[in-house]
Each structure stands twice: as structure tokens, then as C-alpha cells.
Design a protein around this motif. Structure first.
Motif, PDB file in Angstrom:
ATOM      1  N   VAL A 217      61.746  42.234 -33.491  1.00 44.22           N
ATOM      2  CA  VAL A 217      61.278  43.502 -32.927  1.00 44.22           C
ATOM      3  C   VAL A 217      59.763  43.531 -32.726  1.00 44.22           C
ATOM      4  O   VAL A 217      59.284  44.041 -31.703  1.00 44.22           O
ATOM      5  CB  VAL A 217      61.759  44.686 -33.790  1.00 44.22           C
ATOM      6  CG1 VAL A 217      61.072  45.985 -33.375  1.00 44.22           C
ATOM      7  CG2 VAL A 217      63.277  44.837 -33.664  1.00 44.22           C
ATOM      8  N   PRO A 218      58.950  42.986 -33.664  1.00 50.15           N
ATOM      9  CA  PRO A 218      57.497  43.014 -33.443  1.00 50.15           C
ATOM     10  C   PRO A 218      57.058  42.328 -32.148  1.00 50.15           C
ATOM     11  O   PRO A 218      55.970  42.627 -31.638  1.00 50.15           O
ATOM     12  CB  PRO A 218      56.946  42.286 -34.671  1.00 50.15           C
ATOM     13  CG  PRO A 218      57.967  42.506 -35.733  1.00 50.15           C
ATOM     14  CD  PRO A 218      59.278  42.462 -35.009  1.00 50.15           C
ATOM     15  N   LYS A 219      57.890  41.432 -31.589  1.00 53.56           N
ATOM     16  CA  LYS A 219      57.519  40.706 -30.376  1.00 53.56           C
ATOM     17  C   LYS A 219      57.705  41.544 -29.107  1.00 53.56           C
ATOM     18  O   LYS A 219      57.196  41.186 -28.052  1.00 53.56           O
ATOM     19  CB  LYS A 219      58.360  39.432 -30.247  1.00 53.56           C
ATOM     20  CG  LYS A 219      58.222  38.454 -31.400  1.00 53.56           C
ATOM     21  CD  LYS A 219      59.180  37.282 -31.220  1.00 53.56           C
ATOM     22  CE  LYS A 219      59.166  36.344 -32.404  1.00 53.56           C
ATOM     23  NZ  LYS A 219      60.161  35.238 -32.237  1.00 53.56           N
ATOM     24  N   ILE A 220      58.437  42.640 -29.214  1.00 54.57           N
ATOM     25  CA  ILE A 220      58.758  43.428 -28.024  1.00 54.57           C
ATOM     26  C   ILE A 220      57.512  44.127 -27.495  1.00 54.57           C
ATOM     27  O   ILE A 220      56.819  44.827 -28.239  1.00 54.57           O
ATOM     28  CB  ILE A 220      59.860  44.460 -28.341  1.00 54.57           C
ATOM     29  CG1 ILE A 220      61.178  43.747 -28.682  1.00 54.57           C
ATOM     30  CG2 ILE A 220      60.063  45.417 -27.164  1.00 54.57           C
ATOM     31  CD1 ILE A 220      62.280  44.678 -29.151  1.00 54.57           C
ATOM     32  N   GLN A 221      57.239  43.915 -26.224  1.00 59.89           N
ATOM     33  CA  GLN A 221      56.122  44.576 -25.561  1.00 59.89           C
ATOM     34  C   GLN A 221      56.599  45.597 -24.521  1.00 59.89           C
ATOM     35  O   GLN A 221      55.875  46.530 -24.173  1.00 59.89           O
ATOM     36  CB  GLN A 221      55.230  43.537 -24.871  1.00 59.89           C
ATOM     37  CG  GLN A 221      54.646  42.483 -25.803  1.00 59.89           C
ATOM     38  CD  GLN A 221      53.730  43.079 -26.855  1.00 59.89           C
ATOM     39  OE1 GLN A 221      52.932  43.958 -26.552  1.00 59.89           O
ATOM     40  NE2 GLN A 221      53.840  42.608 -28.082  1.00 59.89           N
ATOM     41  N   SER A 222      57.791  45.433 -24.004  1.00 62.67           N
ATOM     42  CA  SER A 222      58.299  46.284 -22.930  1.00 62.67           C
ATOM     43  C   SER A 222      58.660  47.672 -23.440  1.00 62.67           C
ATOM     44  O   SER A 222      59.222  47.809 -24.537  1.00 62.67           O
ATOM     45  CB  SER A 222      59.571  45.684 -22.325  1.00 62.67           C
ATOM     46  OG  SER A 222      59.403  44.335 -22.008  1.00 62.67           O
ATOM     47  N   PRO A 223      58.410  48.710 -22.651  1.00 57.11           N
ATOM     48  CA  PRO A 223      59.055  49.996 -22.917  1.00 57.11           C
ATOM     49  C   PRO A 223      60.571  49.822 -22.794  1.00 57.11           C
ATOM     50  O   PRO A 223      61.052  49.174 -21.872  1.00 57.11           O
ATOM     51  CB  PRO A 223      58.511  50.901 -21.809  1.00 57.11           C
ATOM     52  CG  PRO A 223      57.254  50.242 -21.341  1.00 57.11           C
ATOM     53  CD  PRO A 223      57.489  48.772 -21.495  1.00 57.11           C
ATOM     54  N   LEU A 224      61.315  50.401 -23.736  1.00 59.23           N
ATOM     55  CA  LEU A 224      62.772  50.247 -23.768  1.00 59.23           C
ATOM     56  C   LEU A 224      63.467  51.584 -23.563  1.00 59.23           C
ATOM     57  O   LEU A 224      63.032  52.609 -24.100  1.00 59.23           O
ATOM     58  CB  LEU A 224      63.225  49.695 -25.123  1.00 59.23           C
ATOM     59  CG  LEU A 224      62.835  48.287 -25.549  1.00 59.23           C
ATOM     60  CD1 LEU A 224      63.359  48.031 -26.962  1.00 59.23           C
ATOM     61  CD2 LEU A 224      63.383  47.267 -24.583  1.00 59.23           C
ATOM     62  N   MET A 225      64.567  51.558 -22.822  1.00 60.37           N
ATOM     63  CA  MET A 225      65.504  52.673 -22.790  1.00 60.37           C
ATOM     64  C   MET A 225      66.866  52.121 -23.183  1.00 60.37           C
ATOM     65  O   MET A 225      67.346  51.148 -22.595  1.00 60.37           O
ATOM     66  CB  MET A 225      65.584  53.334 -21.416  1.00 60.37           C
ATOM     67  CG  MET A 225      66.615  54.466 -21.357  1.00 60.37           C
ATOM     68  SD  MET A 225      66.581  55.418 -19.815  1.00 60.37           S
ATOM     69  CE  MET A 225      65.160  56.468 -20.140  1.00 60.37           C
ATOM     70  N   LYS A 250      56.189  50.757 -34.187  1.00 65.38           N
ATOM     71  CA  LYS A 250      55.510  51.611 -33.198  1.00 65.38           C
ATOM     72  C   LYS A 250      55.763  51.154 -31.755  1.00 65.38           C
ATOM     73  O   LYS A 250      54.852  51.067 -30.937  1.00 65.38           O
ATOM     74  CB  LYS A 250      54.017  51.675 -33.490  1.00 65.38           C
ATOM     75  CG  LYS A 250      53.688  52.313 -34.840  1.00 65.38           C
ATOM     76  CD  LYS A 250      52.190  52.369 -35.078  1.00 65.38           C
ATOM     77  CE  LYS A 250      51.850  53.195 -36.307  1.00 65.38           C
ATOM     78  NZ  LYS A 250      52.500  52.736 -37.551  1.00 65.38           N
ATOM     79  N   LYS A 251      57.034  50.852 -31.471  1.00 67.09           N
ATOM     80  CA  LYS A 251      57.397  50.422 -30.122  1.00 67.09           C
ATOM     81  C   LYS A 251      57.674  51.637 -29.224  1.00 67.09           C
ATOM     82  O   LYS A 251      58.039  52.715 -29.700  1.00 67.09           O
ATOM     83  CB  LYS A 251      58.624  49.510 -30.168  1.00 67.09           C
ATOM     84  CG  LYS A 251      58.392  48.216 -30.947  1.00 67.09           C
ATOM     85  CD  LYS A 251      57.215  47.421 -30.393  1.00 67.09           C
ATOM     86  CE  LYS A 251      56.914  46.180 -31.197  1.00 67.09           C
ATOM     87  NZ  LYS A 251      55.757  45.429 -30.665  1.00 67.09           N
ATOM     88  N   ASN A 252      57.498  51.426 -27.948  1.00 68.18           N
ATOM     89  CA  ASN A 252      57.736  52.457 -26.942  1.00 68.18           C
ATOM     90  C   ASN A 252      59.207  52.397 -26.541  1.00 68.18           C
ATOM     91  O   ASN A 252      59.623  51.478 -25.834  1.00 68.18           O
ATOM     92  CB  ASN A 252      56.827  52.200 -25.731  1.00 68.18           C
ATOM     93  CG  ASN A 252      56.982  53.248 -24.644  1.00 68.18           C
ATOM     94  OD1 ASN A 252      57.830  54.118 -24.724  1.00 68.18           O
ATOM     95  ND2 ASN A 252      56.169  53.153 -23.610  1.00 68.18           N
ATOM     96  N   TYR A 253      59.992  53.348 -27.021  1.00 70.36           N
ATOM     97  CA  TYR A 253      61.424  53.297 -26.752  1.00 70.36           C
ATOM     98  C   TYR A 253      61.994  54.705 -26.632  1.00 70.36           C
ATOM     99  O   TYR A 253      61.436  55.675 -27.131  1.00 70.36           O
ATOM    100  CB  TYR A 253      62.164  52.541 -27.858  1.00 70.36           C
ATOM    101  CG  TYR A 253      62.348  53.365 -29.111  1.00 70.36           C
ATOM    102  CD1 TYR A 253      63.535  54.065 -29.336  1.00 70.36           C
ATOM    103  CD2 TYR A 253      61.324  53.477 -30.059  1.00 70.36           C
ATOM    104  CE1 TYR A 253      63.699  54.848 -30.472  1.00 70.36           C
ATOM    105  CE2 TYR A 253      61.472  54.254 -31.187  1.00 70.36           C
ATOM    106  CZ  TYR A 253      62.666  54.934 -31.385  1.00 70.36           C
ATOM    107  OH  TYR A 253      62.819  55.729 -32.496  1.00 70.36           O
TER     108      TYR A 253
END
Length: 294
Positions: A217-225, A250-253
Motif C-alpha cells: 500500500v505505501p507504494k500506491i501513488q494513484s488516486p483510487l476509487m 494517507k492515500k487518496n482514495y
């Protein structure tokens, strides 16, 4: 068979769960036919399966001959995967180098007519749709889901993943616009994998797909829906921990949870289709893409 009997089958949770197991290779066709008779009396198991099987004659929300679209097939190379991969590409006729491109990932049975129609729907929203066929190494989608499911299950799954990774790499090299990705079921899980592995994906939409490993999960950079269905027990068991990890990192999801619907509720060729949830989720997805890919 009466309309009431058909609706009873479509709304029978136990039957739908059994079909989900069959459709995803958890049980065989024979096991489905044997077990489903426990929940449906007075109707043959074969008739139940026929009711639940996708009807691809319903798949054309957008006419393949729509003159506002340009449809082609291209082949790209997957050097770490299965080699040449064919992709169905649909462009708005007025597209240009700034038109965003969306990689569309199919379910667990190849590039079937439903997914091809979804590609055309994306193009009608003024995106370029790029839909690889993961069964390219086997000659492509065979024309029926049973065979397609068996073909996809027989592939080297790591190489299959690399085939879609290579699709993103192809888009990076050949398009100047922003890149998004959307997928359904198997494809929803692949969207999560793409978000983990590619920093330049500007928006990622996953429909009822297996979650990424929490360590990634820390590798995710994309906004997710992320779209989930209330009755989708198989997939839903993974999303609470996934959401906790997204929050902690603190990901954008955004997560949308649709009550009273089943896995594959967006697929309008199956009885699991739910028109209200499908249309709402599609609007949300398109608004999300328009926000992040503009």
C-alpha cells in the motif's frame, strides 16, 4: 419457466453465491449443478445455470458501428509476459494528443463482448479506451465464457500480470496524455496491482477486485476509487484491512459500498446486474476520471 421463478433464482443469495464460486473457478460445473438443486426446487439445475449465464446479445449499449468512434486493434509486446498482446482500442473520432487514455482490464475470461462495450462507453465519455486481451497467447477470447475462464486459469499468472504491466508501458511510450485504468473482478484486482507498480497512473478505478497486499500500500501513488457490493463476501472480506492501510498511509482514495447488490453488478449481460448501482457507479467513475485525467 415463469417470470416469477426466474426472479426467484436471480434473487436467491445461496444460488448467486454458488454461481460466483463456479464463475471464479472455486467449484466445477458439475459441483455447481449438484449443489444448486438443494436451493431450487422444481427447476432443473441446467435451467438455473442457463438463466445465470451471461447473455452477450445484451452487451451493446454503444453500437460498434457508431460513427463518432474509431475502433482498431493493435498488438504490443510483453517481453516479461506472453509475448504479443492484442488490444482493442477505441477513440473518439475527434481525439487528439491531449485526450486521456484508460487501460481497461477484463474479468477472468478474456476480452468478451461486455468488456468491449465498456471500452466503447469510455470512448463516448471522450477518453481513449485501451483494452488488452489477456488470452492473446491462447488465440484470444474464444467466444464463450466457460472456455475463456479455463484458458485464463491455465495461463502463467505472473506472466499474465506482466502482460497488463506491458500495456501501461506501451501507453507511457506512445501517448502524451494522462493515463488512467479501470477493471472489473479480476481486472479490479489488476487495477490495484497497477496502482502499486506504476507511479504515473493518474486515476485508478477498481470494481469488486481483490485488494493489493497490505505491505504494498505505501507504494500506491494513484488516486483510487473502489466499488464494492454488499453480497460479495469473497471480495469484501479483504477490504476493511485494505481501507485501514490506505488511511494509515494517507492515500487518496474513495470507497463506495452498494447495498443489496451482488458481485458483477455492473455487468449488464448477467442476472447479477443492478441498473441503479451500475449507473451510479459509472457516473462516479467518469466524474473521478474527468477530475484527475483532465
Amino acid at each position: 419457466m415463469t417470470a416469477k421463478e426466474i426472479n426467484n433464482i436471480k434473487n436467491n443469495k445461496e444460488v448467486i453465491n454458488l454461481y460466483d464460486q463456479y464463475a471464479h473457478g472455486k467449484i466445477t460445473k458439475r459441483e455447481f449443478l449438484d449443489k444448486v438443486q438443494t436451493f431450487v426446487l422444481g427447476i432443473s439445475a441446467v435451467a438455473v445455470l442457463e438463466i445465470l449465464t451471461p447473455k452477450y446479445s445484451y452487451a451493446n449499449q454503444v453500437d460498434p458501428n457508431d460513427k463518432s468512434l474509431q475502433i482498431t486493434t493493435i498488438t504490443y509486446q510483453s517481453l516479461k509476459g506472453h509475448g504479443p498482446i492484442k488490444s482493442y482500442v477505441v477513440k473518439p473520432i475527434n481525439s487528439n494528443e491531449k485526450t486521456p487514455v484508460i487501460l481497461l482490464v477484463h474479468e477472468n475470461r478474456g476480452l468478451n463482448p461486455y468488456i468491449m462495450d465498456v471500452a466503447r462507453r469510455l470512448a463516448k465519455e471522450n477518453f481513449i479506451a485501451f483494452a488488452p486481451d489477456g488470452l492473446s497467447a491462447k488465440g484470444g477470447y474464444p467466444g464463450n465464457d466457460d472456455q475463456g475462464r479455463e484458458m485464463q486459469a491455465s495461463l502463467d499468472q505472473e506472466k499474465l500480470k506482466q502482460d497488463f504491466f506491458a500495456g501501461i508501458e506501451y501507453l507511457e511510450k506512445n501517448y502524451k496524455s494522462k493515463i488512467g485504468t479501470v477493471g472489473f473482478c479480476y481486472g479490479g484486482g489488476m487495477v490495484n496491482q497497477l496502482a502499486v507498480n506504476f507511479k504515473n497512473i493518474s486515476a485508478a478505478v477498481s470494481y469488486y477486485g481483490p485488494q493489493a497486499d497490505l505491505k504494498d500500500v505505501p507504494k500506491i501513488q494513484s488516486p483510487l476509487m473502489l466499488h464494492y457490493a454488499e453480497f460479495d463476501e469473497r471480495i469484501n472480506k479483504g477490504w476493511p484491512d485494505f481501507e485501514t492501510s490506505l488511511k494509515e498511509n494517507k492515500k487518496n482514495y474513495i470507497i463506495h459500498y452498494y447495498k443489496g447488490v451482488n458481485h458483477a453488478f455492473h455487468n449488464d449481460t448477467t442476472p447479477r446486474y443492478d441498473k441503479a448501482a451500475a449507473e451510479l457507479s459509472w457516473k462516479r467513475s467518469m466524474d473521478f476520471f474527468k477530475k484527475y485525467l483532465a
